[in-house]
Design a protein around this motif. Structure first.
Motif, PDB file in Angstrom:
ATOM      1  N   LEU A 166       0.832  -1.207   0.000  1.00  0.00           N
ATOM      2  CA  LEU A 166       0.000   0.000   0.000  1.00  0.00           C
ATOM      3  C   LEU A 166       0.863   1.251   0.000  1.00  0.00           C
ATOM      4  O   LEU A 166       0.538   2.243  -0.662  1.00  0.00           O
ATOM      5  CB  LEU A 166      -0.931  -0.007   1.214  1.00  0.00           C
ATOM      6  N   VAL A 182      -8.423   3.707  -2.255  1.00  0.00           N
ATOM      7  CA  VAL A 182      -8.023   3.866  -3.648  1.00  0.00           C
ATOM      8  C   VAL A 182      -8.192   5.331  -4.032  1.00  0.00           C
ATOM      9  O   VAL A 182      -9.222   5.945  -3.749  1.00  0.00           O
ATOM     10  CB  VAL A 182      -8.874   2.977  -4.569  1.00  0.00           C
ATOM     11  N   VAL A 196      -2.965   5.013  -4.424  1.00  0.00           N
ATOM     12  CA  VAL A 196      -3.591   4.825  -3.114  1.00  0.00           C
ATOM     13  C   VAL A 196      -3.317   6.058  -2.259  1.00  0.00           C
ATOM     14  O   VAL A 196      -2.267   6.694  -2.402  1.00  0.00           O
ATOM     15  CB  VAL A 196      -3.025   3.554  -2.423  1.00  0.00           C
TER      16      VAL A 196
END
Length: 237
Positions: free
Chosen positions: A47, A66, A56
């Motif tokens: 992430l 997102v 992200v």
């Protein structure tokens, strides 16, 4: 050799690109870990990598989601994208080798086959390979990397455009003119055609804005695409 972290990042990047992880969607680390059969640590690391790419958004104490693009930001990013790709095409027209021409023509043929099959999802991946052939043909590594980075950021929206009626056919015809300009060594013409091909404005922008709810709802995802990783020939990380 591709590492496990790179494979995981590519899988998540692909899910974002096809809309399986929709703009604005909360990304729960525990759920993602279960989905991919890994611990939360590699998920968290992935992430962070995706956040560095702009795919992200990391929110302190609230987790990740997102990234979403508003209309104004989309226009600005497509504007920059069109200039980067136009430069790639101009340089490619001057610098492509005979071997580069063979790769470009093969990618163009693959796009035609996907168009003839009326398969926008297949065309999407072949289209990526076509543009990648032009990036590589510029023989400018820094330009190639910057163009790839922005292409990745806009992937969900470029894919969505191909769902608009008649866009696949129009895209292929635009490719055809571009190929002819590159093969003829006409850099100015190639630059002009690419800028028009990539830039969204007028009706194309209106069509994209009208289609955005599909992307947010995850309707962009084709059957079976959730487990699909980046196809061979698509721009590399």
């Amino acid at each position: 050799m591709t590492s496990r972290s790179e494979i995981l990042r590519e899988k998540m990047e692909e899910l974002i690109a096809v809309g399986a992880l929709a703009p604005g969607q909360h990304l729960d680390e525990t759920e993602l870990a279960a989905r991919f059969g890994v611990s939360r640590t590699p998920i968290r690391e992935t992430l962070i990598q995706l956040a560095s790419m702009g795919l992200v958004v990391m929110r302190p104490r609230r987790g990740a989601l997102v990234a979403e693009l508003g209309p104004h930001q989309l226009v600005e990013m497509f504007e920059v994208m069109s200039e980067l790709e136009a430069t790639c095409s101009r340089l490619a027209a001057r610098r492509m080798t005979p071997a580069d021409h063979v790769r470009l023509l093969a990618a163009h043929l693959a796009c035609r086959e996907a168009r003839d099959a009326s398969d926008p999802d297949a065309y999407y991946y072949k289209n990526e390979a076509f543009h990648e052939a032009i990036y590589a043909g510029s023989h400018n590594q820094f330009l190639l990397e910057q163009t790839r980075n922005l292409y990745r950021r806009l992937r969900p929206y470029r894919r969505l455009q191909l769902r608009v009626r008649d866009r696949v056919g129009a895209s292929y015809e635009e490719h055809d003119g571009l190929v002819q300009a590159i093969l003829a060594g006409d850099g100015d013409r190639a630059e002009q055609l690419t800028r028009s091909h990539v830039m969204i404005q007028g009706q194309r922008f209106a069509d994209l804005m009208a289609s955005l709810p599909q992307l947010a709802a995850g309707e962009l995802l084709a059957p079976g695409a959730a487990g699909r990783t980046r196809r061979e020939g698509a721009p590399a990380p």
